[in-house]
Design a protein around this motif. Structure first.
Motif, PDB file in Angstrom:
ATOM      1  N   VAL A  71      -4.392 -46.189   4.292  1.00 60.15           N
ATOM      2  CA  VAL A  71      -5.272 -47.028   5.114  1.00 60.15           C
ATOM      3  C   VAL A  71      -6.196 -47.932   4.300  1.00 60.15           C
ATOM      4  O   VAL A  71      -6.750 -48.899   4.826  1.00 60.15           O
ATOM      5  N   LYS A  72      -6.367 -47.637   2.986  1.00 61.19           N
ATOM      6  CA  LYS A  72      -7.239 -48.461   2.153  1.00 61.19           C
ATOM      7  C   LYS A  72      -6.542 -49.023   0.921  1.00 61.19           C
ATOM      8  O   LYS A  72      -7.082 -49.909   0.248  1.00 61.19           O
ATOM      9  N   GLY A  73      -5.356 -48.508   0.569  1.00 61.58           N
ATOM     10  CA  GLY A  73      -4.654 -48.993  -0.607  1.00 61.58           C
ATOM     11  C   GLY A  73      -5.013 -48.193  -1.843  1.00 61.58           C
ATOM     12  O   GLY A  73      -5.766 -47.227  -1.814  1.00 61.58           O
ATOM     13  N   ASN A  93      -2.920 -52.626   5.927  1.00 64.02           N
ATOM     14  CA  ASN A  93      -1.670 -52.272   6.620  1.00 64.02           C
ATOM     15  C   ASN A  93      -1.831 -52.197   8.134  1.00 64.02           C
ATOM     16  O   ASN A  93      -1.099 -51.467   8.814  1.00 64.02           O
ATOM     17  N   GLY A  94      -2.787 -52.947   8.672  1.00 64.93           N
ATOM     18  CA  GLY A  94      -2.963 -53.007  10.118  1.00 64.93           C
ATOM     19  C   GLY A  94      -3.663 -51.813  10.725  1.00 64.93           C
ATOM     20  O   GLY A  94      -3.726 -51.684  11.953  1.00 64.93           O
ATOM     21  N   TYR A  95      -4.230 -50.942   9.899  1.00 67.27           N
ATOM     22  CA  TYR A  95      -4.908 -49.751  10.416  1.00 67.27           C
ATOM     23  C   TYR A  95      -6.356 -50.051  10.799  1.00 67.27           C
ATOM     24  O   TYR A  95      -7.029 -50.880  10.172  1.00 67.27           O
ATOM     25  N   ALA A  96      -6.838 -49.375  11.823  1.00 65.50           N
ATOM     26  CA  ALA A  96      -8.237 -49.400  12.236  1.00 65.50           C
ATOM     27  C   ALA A  96      -8.599 -47.983  12.676  1.00 65.50           C
ATOM     28  O   ALA A  96      -8.827 -47.722  13.856  1.00 65.50           O
ATOM     29  N   PRO A  97      -8.623 -47.031  11.730  1.00 67.64           N
ATOM     30  CA  PRO A  97      -8.682 -45.611  12.084  1.00 67.64           C
ATOM     31  C   PRO A  97     -10.064 -45.072  12.405  1.00 67.64           C
ATOM     32  O   PRO A  97     -10.209 -43.884  12.705  1.00 67.64           O
TER      33      PRO A  97
END
Length: 426
Positions: free
Chosen positions: A401-403, A324-328
């Motif tokens: 963030v990971k599904g 989902n485009g996250y890079a946390p």
């Protein structure tokens, strides 16, 4: 596959006979060969990424069959390693299109007692494998096509690494590099320095890497290389029963999307041997993250390290992607215990608490907890058996963030038999 392995063995034995004759003429030369069969069965019910509600578990058996040949004399070393990797049943019973490939093929020239040059397909393994690692857990491992120029003298070690990758031989069309399948860099220049202190049990390393990634247009093949720099240090201190280590790395430049990068990671670990049987360890890793609204990309990329060693055995982080485009980023706090049952049997239990490296909008930072157990048994010389089981309890933030679905049970189990004898050394 059987015919290919038998053929490789025949070549090894033939070369061994040749080497015996050569060794009689030159006592400084020798030839060696080793083989490996590593078979691993896995039960996956949420490994690599969380499973969704109703998703059924998966199971398979993979295998590595590897034959390694080496030759050494005073100023020359050669190594060739061929392997077949895959899953049982992946190849037909009658297989005309084999996948027996060279995973290593390099020559090293020793210019004098201190300097050497190594050229070809090779494994790049440095320090604790945080940035550059061999990824031996993976059935295929990881290898680079590179030139390495090295210096060794006393406690000093210095390596310069240089690589330039292309998809094929070309006549015209520039140097566009399509990395969509290889996941490799276009070019790389690295400098690594290591020093072993003689006066204290201290080891210090410094790494500087300039990584060029292709950011051009695949359709027009117009090249636009983006360069990102990674610099940092690794320190290890081993007084008496302690093993203390720490690392820090910083990244700058631009990523493959041409976004300006400013990211960092830090790690501190401590292990203590209570006696010959018991050890305890604690540690924390922090990798900076980036919000979607950030103009500068602040998520640290651990690049080509062996992530399986650090961020939980289930490989949720950096061995597989965020979604989902996250890079946390990641905060990983861990504690563990090891027990040596006998000279041939040992086991370990480790707990990880995961959180995002940056606070994301409307999300709690907690990702979840993982528990990893592993037992290792050396059955006989050159034969070992390993068994592992892990489980993950995630949160709603993990879902985003990971599904997957954190309310579903997530676990993973495996058993691996490793046969790795030296065939001969003459």
């Amino acid at each position: 596959m059987r015919k290919r392995i038998l053929s490789a063995w025949a070549v090894a034995l033939l070369l061994g006979q040749v080497s015996l004759v050569h060794a009689q003429e030159n006592e400084e030369s020798h030839f060696w060969a080793s083989a490996q069969i590593r078979t691993r069965g896995e039960y996956r019910n949420g490994a690599l990424s969380p499973r969704g509600e109703g998703d059924k578990p998966a199971g398979f058996i993979n295998e590595r069959a590897r034959l390694t040949l080496g030759y050494e004399r005073k100023k020359l070393s050669l190594k060739f390693s061929a392997q077949h990797v895959g899953v049982w049943g992946q190849d037909a019973l009658v297989d005309k299109n084999g996948r027996f490939i060279l995973n290593e093929a390099w020559a090293a020239f020793h210019l004098n007692d201190s300097w050497f040059m190594q050229l070809g397909r090779q494994s790049l393994v440095y320090d604790d494998e945080r940035i550059l690692g061999g990824l031996d857990w993976n059935v295929a491992g990881r290898y680079h096509d590179a030139l390495k120029i090295g210096y060794r003298h006393g406690g000093h070690q210095l390596d310069g690494i240089f690589a330039f990758n292309q998809n094929d031989e070309t006549l015209i069309g520039g140097t566009y590099y399509d990395s969509s399948k290889t996941k490799l860099y276009k070019n790389m220049q690295s400098l690594w320095y290591h020093y072993d202190f003689a006066s204290a049990p201290v080891k210090l390393s410094v790494l500087a890497m300039n990584l060029g990634q292709e950011g051009g247009d695949a359709e027009t093949r117009e090249s636009d290389t983006q360069y990102m720099q990674t610099v940092g240090t690794y320190v290890q201190f081993t007084p008496a029963s302690w093993n203390l280590s720490g690392s820090f790395y910083y990244q700058t430049g631009k990523n493959v999307s041409a976004r300006k990068v400013s990211a960092f990671m830090g790690s501190v670990r401590a292990s203590y041997s209570i006696n010959d049987s018991w050890t305890v360890n604690v540690g924390t890793d922090y990798l900076s993250g980036s919000k979607k609204s950030d103009a500068t990309y602040r998520a640290f990329n651990p690049l080509y390290g062996t992530h399986h060693k650090f961020y939980g055995a289930m490989d949720y982080f950096y061995a597989s992607d965020f979604v989902n485009g996250y890079a946390p980023g990641l905060s990983d706090t861990q504690i563990g215990v090891g027990y040596k049952v006998s000279s041939s049997v040992s086991m370990g239990l480790n707990y990880h608490y995961f959180a995002t490296g940056v606070k994301l909008e409307s999300l709690n930072r907690t990702l979840g907890s993982e528990l990893d157990y592993q037992l290792d048994w050396k059955i006989m010389k050159d034969v070992s058996l390993s068994v592992g089981y892990s489980l993950m309890r995630g949160t709603s933030t993990m879902d985003v963030v990971k599904g997957g679905n954190h309310k579903s049970w997530q676990d993973w189990g495996w058993v691996s038999l490793n046969v790795n004898p030296t065939l001969f050394k003459k």
